[in-house]
Design a protein around this motif. Sequence first.
Motif, PDB file in Angstrom:
ATOM      1  N   ALA A 119       0.910  -1.297  -0.061  1.00  0.00           N
ATOM      2  CA  ALA A 119      -0.165  -0.210  -0.089  1.00  0.00           C
ATOM      3  C   ALA A 119       0.903   1.223   0.038  1.00  0.00           C
ATOM      4  O   ALA A 119       2.006   1.329   0.515  1.00  0.00           O
ATOM      5  N   ALA A 120       0.262   2.151  -0.635  1.00  0.00           N
ATOM      6  CA  ALA A 120       1.149   3.477  -0.441  1.00  0.00           C
ATOM      7  C   ALA A 120       0.109   4.939  -0.257  1.00  0.00           C
ATOM      8  O   ALA A 120      -1.028   4.825  -0.117  1.00  0.00           O
ATOM      9  N   SER A 121       0.935   5.765   0.101  1.00  0.00           N
ATOM     10  CA  SER A 121       0.238   6.992   0.815  1.00  0.00           C
ATOM     11  C   SER A 121      -0.540   7.656  -0.162  1.00  0.00           C
ATOM     12  O   SER A 121      -0.033   7.529  -1.575  1.00  0.00           O
ATOM     13  N   SER A 122      -1.927   7.986   0.031  1.00  0.00           N
ATOM     14  CA  SER A 122      -2.519   8.680  -0.943  1.00  0.00           C
ATOM     15  C   SER A 122      -2.002  10.138  -1.246  1.00  0.00           C
ATOM     16  O   SER A 122      -2.572  10.565  -2.312  1.00  0.00           O
ATOM     17  N   PHE A 123      -1.528  10.521  -0.477  1.00  0.00           N
ATOM     18  CA  PHE A 123      -0.903  11.809  -0.669  1.00  0.00           C
ATOM     19  C   PHE A 123       0.806  11.787  -1.278  1.00  0.00           C
ATOM     20  O   PHE A 123       1.216  10.549  -1.081  1.00  0.00           O
ATOM     21  N   SER A 124       1.336  12.839  -1.803  1.00  0.00           N
ATOM     22  CA  SER A 124       2.839  13.113  -2.276  1.00  0.00           C
ATOM     23  C   SER A 124       3.160  14.386  -2.036  1.00  0.00           C
ATOM     24  O   SER A 124       2.242  15.147  -1.808  1.00  0.00           O
ATOM     25  N   LEU A 125       4.498  14.275  -1.774  1.00  0.00           N
ATOM     26  CA  LEU A 125       5.137  15.310  -1.455  1.00  0.00           C
ATOM     27  C   LEU A 125       6.297  15.787  -2.559  1.00  0.00           C
ATOM     28  O   LEU A 125       6.878  14.901  -2.927  1.00  0.00           O
ATOM     29  N   SER A 126       6.519  17.091  -2.411  1.00  0.00           N
ATOM     30  CA  SER A 126       7.696  17.324  -3.487  1.00  0.00           C
ATOM     31  C   SER A 126       8.956  16.989  -3.057  1.00  0.00           C
ATOM     32  O   SER A 126       9.979  16.990  -4.047  1.00  0.00           O
ATOM     33  N   ASP A 127       9.053  16.702  -1.726  1.00  0.00           N
ATOM     34  CA  ASP A 127      10.632  16.195  -1.258  1.00  0.00           C
ATOM     35  C   ASP A 127      10.377  15.121  -0.314  1.00  0.00           C
ATOM     36  O   ASP A 127       9.124  14.987   0.157  1.00  0.00           O
ATOM     37  N   SER A 128      11.326  14.408   0.144  1.00  0.00           N
ATOM     38  CA  SER A 128      11.205  13.164   1.156  1.00  0.00           C
ATOM     39  C   SER A 128      11.955  13.490   2.254  1.00  0.00           C
ATOM     40  O   SER A 128      11.743  12.697   3.288  1.00  0.00           O
ATOM     41  N   GLY A 129      12.573  14.510   2.301  1.00  0.00           N
ATOM     42  CA  GLY A 129      13.626  14.752   3.614  1.00  0.00           C
ATOM     43  C   GLY A 129      13.302  15.977   4.301  1.00  0.00           C
ATOM     44  O   GLY A 129      13.961  16.049   5.361  1.00  0.00           O
ATOM     45  N   THR A 130      12.496  16.847   3.984  1.00  0.00           N
ATOM     46  CA  THR A 130      12.260  18.189   4.622  1.00  0.00           C
ATOM     47  C   THR A 130      10.737  18.577   5.307  1.00  0.00           C
ATOM     48  O   THR A 130      10.644  19.008   6.292  1.00  0.00           O
ATOM     49  N   THR A 131       9.970  18.040   4.459  1.00  0.00           N
ATOM     50  CA  THR A 131       8.412  18.221   4.538  1.00  0.00           C
ATOM     51  C   THR A 131       8.032  17.198   5.890  1.00  0.00           C
ATOM     52  O   THR A 131       8.085  16.045   5.706  1.00  0.00           O
ATOM     53  N   VAL A 132       7.455  17.689   6.882  1.00  0.00           N
ATOM     54  CA  VAL A 132       7.060  17.036   8.016  1.00  0.00           C
ATOM     55  C   VAL A 132       5.481  16.436   7.558  1.00  0.00           C
ATOM     56  O   VAL A 132       4.727  17.176   7.462  1.00  0.00           O
ATOM     57  N   VAL A 133       5.482  15.111   8.128  1.00  0.00           N
ATOM     58  CA  VAL A 133       4.217  14.454   7.661  1.00  0.00           C
ATOM     59  C   VAL A 133       3.493  14.526   8.914  1.00  0.00           C
ATOM     60  O   VAL A 133       2.274  14.859   9.154  1.00  0.00           O
ATOM     61  N   GLY A 134       4.090  14.105  10.116  1.00  0.00           N
ATOM     62  CA  GLY A 134       3.479  14.308  11.452  1.00  0.00           C
ATOM     63  C   GLY A 134       4.151  13.760  12.417  1.00  0.00           C
ATOM     64  O   GLY A 134       5.191  13.037  12.278  1.00  0.00           O
ATOM     65  N   SER A 135       3.531  13.612  13.625  1.00  0.00           N
ATOM     66  CA  SER A 135       4.014  13.145  14.817  1.00  0.00           C
ATOM     67  C   SER A 135       3.315  12.217  15.632  1.00  0.00           C
ATOM     68  O   SER A 135       1.776  12.394  15.488  1.00  0.00           O
ATOM     69  N   GLY A 136       3.629  11.291  16.333  1.00  0.00           N
ATOM     70  CA  GLY A 136       2.793  10.364  17.118  1.00  0.00           C
ATOM     71  C   GLY A 136       3.460   8.948  17.007  1.00  0.00           C
ATOM     72  O   GLY A 136       4.645   8.742  17.253  1.00  0.00           O
ATOM     73  N   SER A 137       2.638   7.882  16.969  1.00  0.00           N
ATOM     74  CA  SER A 137       2.994   6.526  16.838  1.00  0.00           C
ATOM     75  C   SER A 137       2.404   5.664  15.831  1.00  0.00           C
ATOM     76  O   SER A 137       1.143   6.053  15.743  1.00  0.00           O
ATOM     77  N   LEU A 138       3.148   4.606  15.245  1.00  0.00           N
ATOM     78  CA  LEU A 138       2.507   3.972  14.148  1.00  0.00           C
ATOM     79  C   LEU A 138       2.355   2.334  15.070  1.00  0.00           C
ATOM     80  O   LEU A 138       3.548   1.970  15.357  1.00  0.00           O
ATOM     81  N   THR A 139       1.543   1.740  15.005  1.00  0.00           N
ATOM     82  CA  THR A 139       1.157   0.361  15.625  1.00  0.00           C
ATOM     83  C   THR A 139       1.136  -0.679  14.165  1.00  0.00           C
ATOM     84  O   THR A 139       0.225  -0.359  13.668  1.00  0.00           O
ATOM     85  N   ILE A 140       2.030  -1.483  13.972  1.00  0.00           N
ATOM     86  CA  ILE A 140       2.111  -2.095  12.913  1.00  0.00           C
ATOM     87  C   ILE A 140       1.864  -3.409  13.335  1.00  0.00           C
ATOM     88  O   ILE A 140       2.796  -3.997  14.061  1.00  0.00           O
TER      89      ILE A 140
END
Length: 509
Positions: A119-140
Amino acid sequence: MNSLSGYNPAFSSFDSVLPNLSSLLSNGLLLGSSTSAASSTSSAPTDPIQVELSMLGQLMSVLNTFQNSLQQIYAPSIRFGGGTATSSNPAVASVSTSSGAQNASYLLNVSQLAQAQSAASSFSLSDSGTTVVGSGSLTIATGSYAYTSPTSATSFTSTGSVTVNISNGTLSSIASAINGAGAGVVANVVQNSSGNYQLQISQASTGASNNFRITVSDNDGNNTDQNGLSRLAFDQTQAVGSGQNLTQTQAAQNASYTVNGASGSSASNFGIQLGSSVSANLLATGSSNISVNVDFGQLNTNAQSLASAFNTAQGSINGLLGNQVSRRNDPIAAQLPQLLNQQAQNSYNNGSSLLTMLSQIGLTYQSPSQYGLGGTLSLNVTSLQAAYNGDSAGTANLLYTVAQSLNALANSYTSYGNGTLVNETNALQTQLRSRQLVTNTKPTPNTFPYNLQNLLSYPSQNSMLSAQQISALSMYALVYSIGAPYALNALLVGQGLGLSNSSGFSATA
C-alpha cells in the motif's frame, strides 16, 4: 662278588659333592641354561598359525578399505545428489536438485506468482526529507484479514505487532524508523510519474494470508483523518479515507501453477517442489519444460573410483596370496580373487535398461597373468559417455548396482558373526590359545626322575625346585653312589661338576 679298588673314603658320603650339586640344581644348570633356551627360541621356525593370522588380518584390512570406497560410490548423497536440472524457459523458472533427485521430466505452467500486500500513501510530497508528515506513533501488526472484497474485510487476526514512535517525521525518516523496528513490513520512499514522493509499505512475506494493519496515535488528536500522521493509517476493516488511508497497490496472493497437469499453490515463489528432490523458483507466468539428468562428471568420477578400488584390492590380495599363504592351505582366502573376478564380469538386473554388464559402460575386465589371481578393470571414458548419452539412468544404476554387489561379497568375508575370514581367524586364535596353554603348563614339581640321567636331561623350564626337593635329590644321589659309585663318577664328570678321572674312583667286577 663285586670288589672295589682305589676306593676313596671321601666319597663314602656325598657331602663333598652335595654343595656343588645343590648350587647347580638351584641355578637350573642341570636342567638347561637360560642362555641356551633363549638361543633355541630365537632360532625356532616362525609359528605357521601366527603367519596365517597375520595374513588374514591384512586381508580383512584390504577388504575393509575396499568396502569403504564402494560405499562412497553408491551412497545416497552421491547416487542421487549428482543430478543436473535444466529449464527450457529460464525466464519462467529456475530449477535445482538435491540429494535424492532422479532422472525425470516435468512440464511447469505458472498462471500466477505469489505476491506481497503493498500500500502507498494517497498523498505525495515534492520532497522526501524536509516536509514533516506528522508526529505520534504507528502500531504495525502482521496477520491476516477475513476479506469480503479485495480491499474490505470483516476482521483482522494478528500474529504480532510493533509500535514505532515518530517525531516530526518526514517520508524518509518515517521509512527508516519502520525498517529499523523489525515490524515484518518494508517501507520505501518512491517517486511517482509526476516526480513527487510517496511512502510505500509492503508485507515482508508473500502469500494470501500475509497481511498487515497500521493504526495511528496522532499527536493532533484525530487518528483516522487525512491530516498529520493519521494519513498513514491502514486498516482494511475500516472505511477508505477513514482509517484505511493508505491505498492498496497490490493484493496479497499465492502462486498458482501446475506440474504435469496437477494443480499447486504456494505462498512463496521459491522452493516449489516439482518432484523428489527437485525444486523450482517461479520468476514469471508462462510454461517451461524441466529435465533432470544424472551428472556425467559425477558418474565418470564414480566409474574411475570403482576401477581404482577394484584394482587396488585385487593387487593387495594377489600379493598376500602369493607371498604369505598357500592356496592349498587356505582355500577360503584363495577363492576371494576369483569371486571378485566373476562379479566384475557378471550380468546384473538393471530394470528396463538394456545395460547389464560393466563392459557395456566402458569398464572392461582384464584377466590376470596367472590363473587363480585377481584381474583388473580399465575405464574407457568415450564408451562411458556413449552409454550415458543413450541411457544416463541405466548407466548410473548399473554402476551403483555393481558397487553394492561387490560390497556384499566383501562383507560376506569381513562381517562379524558370519564373515568367513572372521570365523577362520577366531578358530585359529582358539587353536593358538589352546596350544599355548598346553606348552606353558608346568609339570607337577613333586615328581622326581627315576635316576640322575633323567634329572640332568630335564628342560630348563622345569628347574624350579625347592630346598627340600634339592635335599631329597641329594639323598637319592647318596644312596645311588653306594650302589654304583662308578656310574655316578662317570655321570658327574660328564656333567662338568668339577670331578676328574683321577678323583680316586676305579671299579672292577
